[in-house]
Design an enzyme around this catalytic site. Structure first.
Site, PDB file in Angstrom:
ATOM      1  CB  CYS A 275      37.838  33.758  43.205  1.00  0.00           C
ATOM      2  SG  CYS A 275      39.447  34.337  43.366  1.00  0.00           S
TER       3      CYS A 275
ATOM      4  N   GLY B  10      32.902  32.575  40.258  1.00  0.00           N
ATOM      5  CA  GLY B  10      33.592  31.545  40.168  1.00  0.00           C
ATOM      6  C   GLY B  10      32.631  30.273  40.415  1.00  0.00           C
TER       7      GLY B  10
ATOM      8  CG  ASN C 111      38.662  38.787  42.931  1.00  0.00           C
ATOM      9  OD1 ASN C 111      38.049  39.971  42.889  1.00  0.00           O
ATOM     10  ND2 ASN C 111      38.930  38.121  41.899  1.00  0.00           N
ATOM     11  N   GLY C 112      41.797  37.759  42.173  1.00  0.00           N
ATOM     12  CA  GLY C 112      42.843  38.613  41.396  1.00  0.00           C
ATOM     13  C   GLY C 112      44.098  37.563  41.001  1.00  0.00           C
TER      14      GLY C 112
ATOM     15  CE1 TYR D 289      29.990  37.175  30.422  1.00  0.00           C
ATOM     16  CE2 TYR D 289      31.712  36.667  31.729  1.00  0.00           C
ATOM     17  CZ  TYR D 289      30.633  36.228  31.065  1.00  0.00           C
ATOM     18  OH  TYR D 289      30.417  34.986  31.310  1.00  0.00           O
TER      19      TYR D 289
END
Length: 504
Positions: free
Chosen positions: A30, A58, A133-134, A273
């Site tokens: 995310c 996301g 996030n994570g 990426y």
């Protein structure tokens, strides 16, 4: 406390169930964004702009929580940001001068409305909304312990654990409770939280996941990437440091570093990426790093060919670097459609097999009769790669030479990347020649680990003290993998974790 037997086999979420069967790239969980001190009622609209820029992080779901004086307004939706928050009535629906937002791709927990963030809870000191996030590597351990002590969970997301830890802290002030919760969690995380009087940002002690600080006029902004600041019209101030907690309120901004200092190890896949190429992550241009990855790949795996073709869109900068370093012409030999969402994925195997042709169409005019160097950012399972190779050959390519701008992926991730288990990673189970034959290419090459480090501006990997999180290439995980240890080690592993918890 309840018996520990229920912790021996924690619930396992099979992340592959949520994957697009025609997309073999890794996926990040995310992106997060927050603003404090925006002009009246504009905070939610500003955050929506930031989330739009972070859509690549996301694409399953998104949410925003705004606060207007003492009242919170929250909305959470499946689908893209533009569909959920693109209306001009957003400031009326979600008024306030502060807001936090989140865009989601599920890695921990499933694709359900109850797992969408920001997650909100009413505490004894008032409401709090949090975006994460994570991935927490001790999520199941903590969740089962909390359930055993009476906590009731409303989701299957690891982010909810943080809310429970904040709620159960015995500290008096909300910031101290937040830090108390951080002391219990392990893994990679960037957090943005909103109370009625404060916005709080935090980054894990190794800086695995990114978080940046910006300013928009008199307002402060937190976001996963600098591209979000650009879209909002905000000015980049600095990266949030690893292990840092930032508190923003009416008195201004203050920085807290509550944990022992450790060397930073940011995630290399942000550069390979995940991050948008126009972002600057930890002081490095993502686009510049990716071009240097291609240049290094040309030096390590040269080939006599006619044309360099990227796998769009993520392979474009590396292909440009490869072409410039090798002197081989660069061409857009594959055209990608940007208009196929997850809703178009078909259930039947026959329809799925047509998916790559619909998303990536070979450009026969620049491929036919040519010796093609095909550049991709990474090769995970190889399922998409072989379909692309066949499509390029069907368009008349005389030879196909496949190059990966990252090293072979040998190990799974536990810090927020949706990556298959090791038995599904092609490079972990095949020799180079076996991979070449399976992928049906004339030659195959992967950038070396040292080559990737050189693209980052380093002289190479320091084996004694690695500069980055690179476990997917090396097996060198930077933190304990508590849940994995329990899953593999059973009751003895639980005992070890409890003893560590008591002595912490």
């Amino acid at each position: 406390m309840r018996s520990l037997s229920h912790m021996i086999h924690p619930p396992v979420v099979h992340r592959e169930h949520f994957r697009d069967a025609d997309d073999d790239h890794p996926r990040l969980e995310c992106g997060v964004c927050g603003v404090w001190g925006a002009p009246a009622d504009e905070a939610s609209a500003i955050v929506a702009l930031g989330l739009h820029a972070l859509q690549h992080r996301g694409q399953e779901a998104c949410g925003i929580a705004s606060v207007n004086q003492t009242r919170f307004h929250t909305e959470r939706h499946m689908g893209h940001v533009g569909e959920a928050f693109g209306g001009t009535d957003l400031p009326e629906r979600m008024p306030g001068t502060a807001a936090v937002g989140h865009t989601r791709y599920s890695t921990a927990g499933g694709s359900f409305l109850r797992n969408i963030q920001p997650m909100f809870a009413d505490l004894d000191q008032g409401g709090i909304a949090i975006g994460h996030n994570g991935n927490l590597t001790n999520f199941h351990f903590l969740r089962n312990q909390l359930v055993g002590e009476g906590s009731i969970f409303q989701s299957t997301s690891d982010s909810e654990v943080i809310l429970h830890l904040i709620a159960r802290s015995r500290k008096a002030k909300i910031v101290d409770r937040f830090i108390d919760a951080l002391a219990r969690i392990e893994g990679g995380y960037a957090l943005v939280a909103q109370t009625r009087t404060k916005m709080i940002g935090a980054r894990d002690p190794l800086g695995i996941r990114p978080l940046v600080l910006g300013q928009l006029g008199d307002a402060w902004v937190l976001a996963s990437e600098t591209c979000a600041l650009d879209t909002m019209g905000a000015t980049f101030v600095r990266d949030v440091e690893h292990g840092e907690v930032i508190v923003i309120d009416h008195e201004g901004l203050r920085s807290i570093k509550p944990f022992p200092a450790r060397a930073a190890r940011p995630c290399l896949f942000e550069y390979v990426y995940f991050s948008r190429p126009d972002s600057v992550v930890n002081g490095r241009s993502v686009y510049g790093v990716r071009k240097r990855m291609g240049e290094g790949l040309a030096r390590e795996f040269p080939i006599d060919a006619d044309v360099v073709v990227p796998v769009p869109d993520s392979g474009v900068p590396a292909a440009l670097g490869y072409a410039q370093a090798s002197g081989i012409p660069y061409e857009m030999g594959i055209i990608r459609s940007h208009y196929l969402g997850r809703t178009f994925i078909q259930p039947s195997q026959g329809a799925r097999q047509k998916g790559v042709a619909m998303k990536h169409s070979p450009n026969r005019a620049v491929i036919e009769g040519k010796r093609v160097v095909l550049i991709d950012d990474s090769i995970v399972r190889g399922t998409t790669s072989v379909k692309l190779v066949r499509a390029v050959r069907a368009a008349g390519a005389r030879e196909v030479h496949l190059r990966s701008a990252s090293p072979p992926i040998l190990w799974p991730d536990f810090y927020g990347i949706d990556m298959p288990e090791r038995d599904q990673l092609i490079a972990a189970n095949k020799t180079m020649e076996e991979m070449r034959e399976l992928l049906e290419v004339d030659s195959l090459g992967f950038l070396s680990v040292d080559g990737l480090y050189k693209a980052m501006g380093e002289t190479g990997r320091n084996a004694a003290a690695p500069q980055f999180t690179d476990h997917y290439f090396t097996g060198d995980y930077p933190t304990r993998l508590v849940d994995r240890e329990i899953e593999e080690g059973g009751r003895d592993a639980i005992g070890r974790q409890l003893s560590l918890l008591v002595t912490a």
